[in-house]
Motif scaffolding. Structure first.
Motif, PDB file in Angstrom:
ATOM      1  N   LYS A   2      -6.056   1.623   1.568  1.00 21.42           N
ATOM      2  CA  LYS A   2      -5.686   0.244   1.316  1.00 21.42           C
ATOM      3  C   LYS A   2      -6.166  -0.193  -0.070  1.00 21.42           C
ATOM      4  O   LYS A   2      -5.462  -0.921  -0.771  1.00 21.42           O
ATOM      5  CB  LYS A   2      -6.312  -0.627   2.399  1.00 21.42           C
ATOM      6  CG  LYS A   2      -5.539  -1.834   2.720  1.00 21.42           C
ATOM      7  CD  LYS A   2      -6.201  -2.534   3.866  1.00 21.42           C
ATOM      8  CE  LYS A   2      -5.246  -3.464   4.511  1.00 21.42           C
ATOM      9  NZ  LYS A   2      -5.828  -4.219   5.570  1.00 21.42           N
ATOM     10  N   ARG A   3      -7.344   0.287  -0.474  1.00 27.56           N
ATOM     11  CA  ARG A   3      -7.882  -0.052  -1.801  1.00 27.56           C
ATOM     12  C   ARG A   3      -7.001   0.503  -2.917  1.00 27.56           C
ATOM     13  O   ARG A   3      -6.795  -0.151  -3.943  1.00 27.56           O
ATOM     14  CB  ARG A   3      -9.288   0.515  -1.946  1.00 27.56           C
ATOM     15  CG  ARG A   3     -10.333  -0.342  -1.341  1.00 27.56           C
ATOM     16  CD  ARG A   3     -11.627   0.343  -1.519  1.00 27.56           C
ATOM     17  NE  ARG A   3     -12.517  -0.495  -2.263  1.00 27.56           N
ATOM     18  CZ  ARG A   3     -13.792  -0.249  -2.377  1.00 27.56           C
ATOM     19  NH1 ARG A   3     -14.302   0.839  -1.852  1.00 27.56           N
ATOM     20  NH2 ARG A   3     -14.552  -1.056  -3.055  1.00 27.56           N
ATOM     21  N   ARG A   4      -6.527   1.707  -2.720  1.00 29.66           N
ATOM     22  CA  ARG A   4      -5.662   2.326  -3.734  1.00 29.66           C
ATOM     23  C   ARG A   4      -4.368   1.545  -3.895  1.00 29.66           C
ATOM     24  O   ARG A   4      -3.878   1.359  -4.999  1.00 29.66           O
ATOM     25  CB  ARG A   4      -5.344   3.763  -3.360  1.00 29.66           C
ATOM     26  CG  ARG A   4      -6.431   4.697  -3.681  1.00 29.66           C
ATOM     27  CD  ARG A   4      -5.933   6.081  -3.448  1.00 29.66           C
ATOM     28  NE  ARG A   4      -6.717   6.974  -4.250  1.00 29.66           N
ATOM     29  CZ  ARG A   4      -6.676   8.268  -4.135  1.00 29.66           C
ATOM     30  NH1 ARG A   4      -5.880   8.806  -3.239  1.00 29.66           N
ATOM     31  NH2 ARG A   4      -7.414   9.025  -4.895  1.00 29.66           N
ATOM     32  N   ILE A   5      -3.789   1.092  -2.815  1.00 27.83           N
ATOM     33  CA  ILE A   5      -2.543   0.326  -2.879  1.00 27.83           C
ATOM     34  C   ILE A   5      -2.787  -1.001  -3.581  1.00 27.83           C
ATOM     35  O   ILE A   5      -2.001  -1.422  -4.433  1.00 27.83           O
ATOM     36  CB  ILE A   5      -1.966   0.125  -1.461  1.00 27.83           C
ATOM     37  CG1 ILE A   5      -1.509   1.474  -0.906  1.00 27.83           C
ATOM     38  CG2 ILE A   5      -0.812  -0.866  -1.485  1.00 27.83           C
ATOM     39  CD1 ILE A   5      -1.028   1.439   0.527  1.00 27.83           C
ATOM     40  N   ILE A   6      -3.883  -1.668  -3.271  1.00 30.54           N
ATOM     41  CA  ILE A   6      -4.208  -2.938  -3.927  1.00 30.54           C
ATOM     42  C   ILE A   6      -4.435  -2.712  -5.420  1.00 30.54           C
ATOM     43  O   ILE A   6      -3.947  -3.465  -6.266  1.00 30.54           O
ATOM     44  CB  ILE A   6      -5.430  -3.592  -3.244  1.00 30.54           C
ATOM     45  CG1 ILE A   6      -5.059  -4.029  -1.829  1.00 30.54           C
ATOM     46  CG2 ILE A   6      -5.931  -4.779  -4.062  1.00 30.54           C
ATOM     47  CD1 ILE A   6      -6.225  -4.512  -1.014  1.00 30.54           C
TER      48      ILE A   6
END
Length: 172
Positions: A2-6
């Protein structure tokens, strides 16, 4: 994950925000013929052409006047203002006048024609440019060689009988 997508969305957002501003630089006015024609010019040569003799293949039909009548001293100043708009003109030198030695001037067009039409240097006696005194055909536009040529044609009944070809060099 999720952090990578954000993080990826944040980077794409910053890149796309930078693409929305178009910077084409500052607006500048188009280069006109006045920038090339305006200034001080000295005579390189002056040729008188007998148009009747030329049309009828009679010789001689040309005569060089450059060294006669003090034309070696001929100079013309085609003045422009700070916005490159034409103002006054003045012929200097102790020469017989072929056209009014002082007055105001303009070109028949601000830009080089794309067709076979010619540009005319229009000479006026008044600053409002309502009293045309003469017109000179610009036959060679100054370029990198800083040379210009114009032709003064005299007519009778609409038929040319004599012309004067002025070849000029820019005075730096």
């Amino acid at each position: 994950m999720k952090r990578r997508i954000i993080y990826l969305l944040a980077v794409i957002g910053m890149l796309s925000a930078g693409c929305n501003e178009t910077d084409d630089g500052d607006h500048v006015d188009a280069i006109t013929l006045y920038e090339k024609v305006g200034g001080s010019w000295s005579l390189s040569s002056l040729k008188m052409v007998d148009e009747f003799a030329k049309a009828n293949a009679l010789e001689p039909h040309e005569e060089n006047l450059s060294s006669q009548f003090n034309y070696a001293d001929f100079k013309i100043n085609l003045n422009v203002d700070e916005k490159m708009k034409p103002t006054s003109y003045e012929v200097t030198g102790n020469v017989p006048p072929l056209f009014a030695p002082t007055g105001f001037w303009a070109l028949s067009t601000d830009f080089q024609p794309t067709n076979s039409g010619s540009v005319m240097v229009l000479l006026y006696s008044d600053a409002a440019k309502t009293q045309l005194t003469d017109s000179l055909r610009l036959t060679s536009v100054p370029g990198s060689n800083e040379e210009m040529e114009f032709q003064l044609v005299r007519t009778s009944g609409g038929t040319p009988f004599i012309s004067y070809v002025f070849k000029l060099t820019a005075i730096n």
